[in-house]
Design a protein around this motif. Structure first.
Motif, PDB file in Angstrom:
ATOM      1  N   ALA A  21       0.826  -1.209   0.000  1.00 16.20           N
ATOM      2  CA  ALA A  21       0.000   0.000   0.000  1.00 16.20           C
ATOM      3  C   ALA A  21       0.860   1.258   0.000  1.00 16.20           C
ATOM      4  N   GLN A  25       1.085   4.121  -2.829  1.00 15.14           N
ATOM      5  CA  GLN A  25       0.806   5.499  -2.431  1.00 15.14           C
ATOM      6  C   GLN A  25       1.969   6.416  -2.823  1.00 15.14           C
ATOM      7  N   PHE A  33      -4.001   2.306  -1.375  1.00 13.65           N
ATOM      8  CA  PHE A  33      -3.911   1.460  -0.186  1.00 13.65           C
ATOM      9  C   PHE A  33      -4.566   0.102  -0.413  1.00 13.65           C
ATOM     10  N   GLY A 172      -8.965   9.809   0.891  1.00  8.41           N
ATOM     11  CA  GLY A 172      -8.726  10.430   2.184  1.00  8.41           C
ATOM     12  C   GLY A 172      -9.377  11.794   2.214  1.00  8.41           C
ATOM     13  N   SER A 230      -8.258  10.874   7.560  1.00  4.78           N
ATOM     14  CA  SER A 230      -7.748   9.890   6.607  1.00  4.78           C
ATOM     15  C   SER A 230      -7.099   8.691   7.279  1.00  4.78           C
ATOM     16  N   PHE A 231      -6.408   8.910   8.402  1.00  7.74           N
ATOM     17  CA  PHE A 231      -5.670   7.805   9.019  1.00  7.74           C
ATOM     18  C   PHE A 231      -6.614   6.709   9.518  1.00  7.74           C
ATOM     19  N   TRP A 234      -7.172   4.525   5.836  1.00 12.27           N
ATOM     20  CA  TRP A 234      -6.092   3.854   5.125  1.00 12.27           C
ATOM     21  C   TRP A 234      -5.790   2.441   5.631  1.00 12.27           C
ATOM     22  N   LEU A 237      -8.483   0.021   4.293  1.00 12.82           N
ATOM     23  CA  LEU A 237      -8.366  -0.319   2.875  1.00 12.82           C
ATOM     24  C   LEU A 237      -7.212  -1.282   2.627  1.00 12.82           C
ATOM     25  N   ALA A 238      -6.111  -1.081   3.342  1.00 15.11           N
ATOM     26  CA  ALA A 238      -4.991  -2.018   3.215  1.00 15.11           C
ATOM     27  C   ALA A 238      -5.404  -3.410   3.693  1.00 15.11           C
ATOM     28  N   SER A 310     -13.019   6.526  -5.671  1.00 12.63           N
ATOM     29  CA  SER A 310     -11.759   6.908  -6.314  1.00 12.63           C
ATOM     30  C   SER A 310     -12.001   7.658  -7.614  1.00 12.63           C
TER      31      SER A 310
END
Length: 347
Positions: A21, A25, A33, A172, A230-231, A234, A237-238, A310
């Motif tokens: 990921a 990125q 991710f 994000g 965002s954190f 991520w 998604l990973a 996306s």
């Protein structure tokens, strides 16, 4: 496998996925991710590295991703609800076309038997498909490879193809758009109520769908505003990408090549059918073509929701149609098995 060994395998899978990921990125790849983790874990699995993703970890990732995409619901989503009856009718037509043509393609071009071809063609709903495969004696490994290859194509290749012609939205939020951490934690607690409701209502992917639709309803009604930091998205998604990539465990190169070609061919046909219906419906309803195309595309609710976000399409519209198709398949397949190329269950 001893618990300590199993834990190390799971940890290794997550580390590989996170590394993939981060690489995607770094190079600004679309849906980095999720697609990066998928590619890294799948490549490791095919190379012989032992990978695994337990349902518990996967469900946590589902929950976090569903909650996040629920926050993308807005007034435009609510306004589009009037168009849903017409788009759902077109979705039913696309489902019949996909389930009629794809099994024939897999039988005639790739030599799949009738059972395996029919179940490989089912758009999304892998867990439901595998239950039917066990009952009917179909080739479960082939079905899994084709279905997983289809997801990989949609998650990795489709956004890359679109990145050459349009701007890809980063997965994000900007810091100034993010809600307060305390508010976000409250939202996580509220969203958990959607999971048992989804189980009771038999909604597909309940750990994703329950939080998604509950949070989406709150945001659509204006009860909540803002976006999650965002954190919080991520790692989820990973984790989802790693879970999909781990399905390639035990697959050798020859098997992967055969399944990937079958997946690519069948996915291309499915996307062509979806596009053929999405184009006139989009013109008639005045909705974006991409939004309808992804809503009709042969995939899964979680994967195509990420792709929709996306590419700047309405995630709620896409997720809602994907969910309705799964429900339709669940109700229809047992009664229309022969129509879709499936014989009676074997003893």
């Amino acid at each position: 496998m001893p618990p300590s060994r199993e834990f190390l395998v799971i940890l290794r899978t997550l580390v590989i996925g996170l590394a993939g990921a981060m690489v995607f990125q770094y190079f600004n790849m679309p849906a980095a991710f999720m697609s990066g983790a998928l590619v890294a874990v799948a490549a490791s699995a095919v190379a012989g590295v032992k990978v695994a993703m337990p349902n518990g970890v996967r469900n946590i990732a589902f929950y976090c991703a569903g909650l996040f995409f629920g926050t993308t619901v807005n007034q435009d989503t609510v306004n589009s609800l009037t168009a849903w009856p017409f788009s759902i009718a077109a979705l039913a037509v696309s489902l019949i076309a996909i389930m009629t043509l794809l099994p024939r393609y897999l039988e005639r071009v790739h030599g799949y038997d009738r059972e395996t071809a029919g179940l490989s063609a089912v758009p999304g709903a892998l867990s439901f498909v595998l239950v039917l495969a066990l009952e009917r004696g179909a080739d479960i490994r082939r079905i899994t490879i084709v279905q997983t290859s289809r997801l990989a194509i949609l998650i990795v290749l489709l956004p890359i193809a679109f990145s050459f012609t349009s701007e890809i939205r980063p997965l994000g939020t900007n810091a100034e758009d993010a809600m307060e951490l305390s508010q976000a934690l409250w939202l996580y607690g509220i969203a958990a109520l959607g999971i048992p409701a989804a189980f009771v209502l038999r909604i597909p992917a309940p750990f994703f769908s329950g939080p998604f639709f509950l949070v989406g309803a709150l945001f659509g009604a204006g009860v909540y505003e803002g976006a999650l930091p965002s954190f919080m998205l991520w790692p989820a998604l990973a984790g989802l990408g790693a879970a999909i990539g781990s399905r390639f465990a035990g697959v050798d190169m020859s098997m992967l090549r055969e399944g990937a070609l079958a997946g690519l061919g069948s996915t291309s046909i499915g996307l062509a059918i979806a596009a053929g219906l999405a184009l006139p419906v989009a013109h008639w309803l005045g909705l974006p073509f991409l939004q309808l195309w992804l809503a009709f595309a042969p995939g899964g609710i979680d994967a195509l929701t990420v792709v929709a976000f996306s590419l700047g399409a309405d995630p709620a519209f896409v997720a809602g149609h994907q969910m309705l198709r799964f429900i339709g398949l669940s109700l229809l397949l047992p009664f229309a098995a022969k129509w879709f190329g499936l014989d009676a269950p074997r003893a």
